[in-house]
Design an enzyme around this catalytic site. Structure first.
Site, PDB file in Angstrom:
ATOM      1  N   LYS A 103       0.912  -0.948  -0.108  1.00 47.64           N
ATOM      2  CA  LYS A 103       0.514  -0.076   0.004  1.00 47.64           C
ATOM      3  C   LYS A 103       0.979   0.963  -0.371  1.00 47.64           C
ATOM      4  CE  LYS A 103      -4.278   0.699  -0.134  1.00 47.64           C
ATOM      5  NZ  LYS A 103      -5.778   0.190  -0.043  1.00 47.64           N
TER       6      LYS A 103
HETATM    7  P1  NAD Z   1     -13.540   7.582  -2.359  1.00 48.43           P
HETATM    8  O1  NAD Z   1     -12.028   8.635  -2.244  1.00 48.43           O
HETATM    9  O2  NAD Z   1     -13.417   8.031  -3.676  1.00 48.43           O
HETATM   10  O3  NAD Z   1     -14.059   8.120  -1.178  1.00 48.43           O
HETATM   11  C1  NAD Z   1     -14.071   7.847   0.339  1.00 48.43           C
HETATM   12  C2  NAD Z   1     -15.509   8.846   0.725  1.00 48.43           C
HETATM   13  O4  NAD Z   1     -15.691   8.119   1.948  1.00 48.43           O
HETATM   14  C3  NAD Z   1     -16.065   9.872   0.441  1.00 48.43           C
HETATM   15  O5  NAD Z   1     -17.449  10.116   0.370  1.00 48.43           O
HETATM   16  C4  NAD Z   1     -15.229  10.938   1.678  1.00 48.43           C
HETATM   17  O6  NAD Z   1     -16.528  11.759   1.950  1.00 48.43           O
HETATM   18  C5  NAD Z   1     -15.243  10.019   2.518  1.00 48.43           C
HETATM   19  N1  NAD Z   1     -15.319  10.282   4.280  1.00 48.43           N
HETATM   20  C6  NAD Z   1     -13.919  10.656   4.130  1.00 48.43           C
HETATM   21  N2  NAD Z   1     -14.009  10.843   5.063  1.00 48.43           N
HETATM   22  C7  NAD Z   1     -14.995  10.617   6.259  1.00 48.43           C
HETATM   23  C8  NAD Z   1     -15.538  10.946   7.098  1.00 48.43           C
HETATM   24  N3  NAD Z   1     -14.285  11.650   8.378  1.00 48.43           N
HETATM   25  N4  NAD Z   1     -16.799  10.622   7.768  1.00 48.43           N
HETATM   26  C9  NAD Z   1     -17.538   9.926   6.685  1.00 48.43           C
HETATM   27  N5  NAD Z   1     -16.936  10.295   5.228  1.00 48.43           N
HETATM   28  C10 NAD Z   1     -15.520  10.490   5.256  1.00 48.43           C
HETATM   29  O7  NAD Z   1     -12.816   6.059  -1.141  1.00 48.43           O
HETATM   30  P2  NAD Z   1     -12.938   5.170  -2.015  1.00 48.43           P
HETATM   31  O8  NAD Z   1     -11.849   4.096  -2.757  1.00 48.43           O
HETATM   32  O9  NAD Z   1     -14.170   4.456  -1.874  1.00 48.43           O
HETATM   33  O10 NAD Z   1     -12.610   4.385  -0.189  1.00 48.43           O
HETATM   34  C11 NAD Z   1     -13.233   4.033   1.136  1.00 48.43           C
HETATM   35  C12 NAD Z   1     -12.679   2.582   1.627  1.00 48.43           C
HETATM   36  O11 NAD Z   1     -11.921   1.323   1.269  1.00 48.43           O
HETATM   37  C13 NAD Z   1     -11.287   3.065   1.672  1.00 48.43           C
HETATM   38  O12 NAD Z   1     -11.007   2.532   3.143  1.00 48.43           O
HETATM   39  C14 NAD Z   1     -10.105   2.010   0.857  1.00 48.43           C
HETATM   40  O13 NAD Z   1      -9.158   1.353   1.537  1.00 48.43           O
HETATM   41  C15 NAD Z   1     -11.429   1.346   0.895  1.00 48.43           C
HETATM   42  N6  NAD Z   1     -11.080   0.056  -0.413  1.00 48.43           N
HETATM   43  C16 NAD Z   1     -11.179   1.094  -1.982  1.00 48.43           C
HETATM   44  C17 NAD Z   1     -11.306   0.226  -3.030  1.00 48.43           C
HETATM   45  C18 NAD Z   1     -10.614   0.488  -4.245  1.00 48.43           C
HETATM   46  O14 NAD Z   1     -10.906  -0.305  -5.369  1.00 48.43           O
HETATM   47  N7  NAD Z   1     -11.190   2.004  -4.500  1.00 48.43           N
HETATM   48  C19 NAD Z   1     -10.693  -0.955  -2.608  1.00 48.43           C
HETATM   49  C20 NAD Z   1     -10.957  -2.261  -1.166  1.00 48.43           C
HETATM   50  C21 NAD Z   1     -11.308  -1.018  -0.030  1.00 48.43           C
END
Ligand code: NAD
Length: 419
Positions: free
Chosen positions: A103
């Site tokens: 990561k």
């Molecule tokens: P993203 O940047 O697309 O979205 C993040 C979201 O979290 C946004 O809606 C943001 O407003 C919200 N957020 C941020 N701070 C916040 C807070 N304090 N309270 C409430 N909401 C808040 O990111 P993503 O890719 O959707 O990732 C989200 C989670 O999923 C992370 O933990 C990431 O590690 C995990 N994840 C992502 C992927 C992927 O393929 N993108 C894969 C596996 C896991």
């Protein structure tokens, strides 16, 4: 050591103790293999130079090349990245794909920068990483605040550093690319799709009728919004959402497509006209059948997990690490099922693996093929975790760890340790 890395270490210890993991293998897996920290300068639009700190932690590559996302967020530090890298190793092992865990990220708040500045930050970091990433060595992907565009910049920067003859056979240096730059169909929705496959299987197991189910989602970015859009055809009703701009609720249901279109325009859910604003505690107290955290770590803790309503039947972790150790214990006491992150959000890395394979073979799969293969991997992982939970009489988080650790231990036993 930050809270979140401590959580990983304790989760690991708990599973290793329960399954009696070989002491030598335990020592190897307890620490990341490599940690790269880079402080690099970037010229801002106004000519100023700003310094940034970027990280890449490579936890383990015994199963295959290091693999994992890149996050741009103020909270990024070495411990957070260590935790996220370690989870990636377990994740690939559970869904049986030949990748290791890594990561990375840059400590920054992307809201503060113009698109051009973000491009320069990304490209300079990719250049500075140099040979620490590579298509057969370590393959980044999107995570919080990064997307297909970010991957396209990294791809272009990386390829520009190679001799011309090597460029076309190196496009699998990143996944989650735009489709026109070698990305896979279905990668944008893959993590949400995996969450929905997990929920579908859980609903079959628990004979829950999803067409009558209600749910709430924290985070409405890639994972949260796709999960909601993909749950819509099942008839499940989204009743509350929270993101970094606030929380909203509507007991009659919020249309995920409409909300996604609104967020596309305004960059947040605040002010969405078809729901009322609520505070954080009221959000977590939402009366609904399912909770899908899809934002950041440490959201369900000793303080907040008790707020979950008695009606909540399952927490499906779209985010990495949304529940800490106290949170896990409280979910157990409340009788709430847990679909743990390292299983539930593995859809992203699975379709990243499909993208990587397509690039290597110069193939282009249709969406049906991608979705069908993803479904098999996620359902297979789900069944292995359920079996381990029954066999070892542990919660699903520990069961998921046991599945991963068994696979890694088998391989280490066969390969041995050099010299
Ligand atoms: P993203 O940047 O697309 O979205 C993040 C979201 O979290 C946004 O809606 C943001 O407003 C919200 N957020 C941020 N701070 C916040 C807070 N304090 N309270 C409430 N909401 C808040 O990111 P993503 O890719 O959707 O990732 C989200 C989670 O999923 C992370 O933990 C990431 O590690 C995990 N994840 C992502 C992927 C992927 O393929 N993108 C894969 C596996 C896991």
């Amino acid at each position: 050591m930050s809270n979140v890395y401590q959580t990983v270490v304790r989760q690991f210890d708990r599973a290793a103790d329960r399954m009696g993991l070989d002491a030598s293998i335990r020592k190897i897996l307890a620490e990341p293999m490599n940690e790269v920290v880079i402080h690099f300068p970037v010229k801002m639009d106004d000519g100023r130079i700003e310094m940034f700190s970027g990280y890449r932690v490579q936890h383990n590559d015994v199963l295959g090349p290091f693999k994992g996302g890149l996050r741009f967020h103020p909270s990024v530090d070495i411990d957070e990245v260590r935790a996220l890298a370690t989870w990636m190793t377990w994740k690939s092992a559970i869904v049986d794909i030949p990748f290791g865990g890594a990561k990375g990220g840059i400590q920054c708040d992307p809201i503060l920068y113009s698109d051009q500045e973000l491009e320069h930050i990304t490209r300079r970091f990719a250049f500075s990483l140099g040979a620490n990433i590579g298509p057969e060595y370590d393959i980044p992907a999107p995570d919080v605040n990064t997307n297909a565009q970010t991957m396209a910049w990294i791809l272009d920067t990386y390829l520009s550093t190679l001799p011309p003859g090597e460029r076309h056979r190196s496009v699998h240096v990143v996944t989650g690319k735009p489709v026109e730059a070698g990305g896979s169909l279905g990668r944008d929705k893959a993590t949400g799709q995996g969450v929905v496959f997990c929920i579908e299987r859980w609903a079959q197991d628990r004979t829950v009728d999803l067409s009558k189910a209600t749910y709430f989602v924290q985070g409405f970015g890639n994972v949260g919004s796709w999960t909601a859009k993909l749950l819509k055809p099942f008839g499940a009703s989204l009743v509350a959402v929270e993101d970094h701009t606030g929380a909203i609720a509507n007991a009659d249901g919020i249309d995920p497509e409409e909300l996604a279109a609104y967020v596309e325009e305004t960059c947040g859910i605040a002010g969405f006209p078809k729901a009322a604003p609520i505070d954080h505690e009221s959000f977590l107290r939402t009366k609904a059948d399912m909770f899908i955290p899809a934002a950041l770590e440490n959201q369900l803790t000793a303080e907040t997990a008790p707020w979950l309503d008695a009606r909540v039947k399952v927490v499906a972790e779209g985010a990495n690490g949304p529940t800490d150790l106290d949170g896990d214990r409280i979910l157990g006491e409340k009788g709430i099922d847990l679909l743990p992150d390292i299983l539930c959000n593995a859809g992203g890395v699975v379709v990243s693996y499909f993208e990587w394979l397509q690039n290597k073979r110069s193939e282009f799969w249709d969406l049906e093929e991608v979705d069908g293969k993803l479904r098999k991997r996620i359902m297979g992982g789900y069944d292995r975790v359920r079996e381990a939970a029954d066999e070892y009489d542990v919660n699903w988080r520990t069961a998921a760890y046991i599945v991963a650790l068994k696979r890694l231990a088998r391989l280490y036993k066969r390969r041995g340790i050099f010299p």
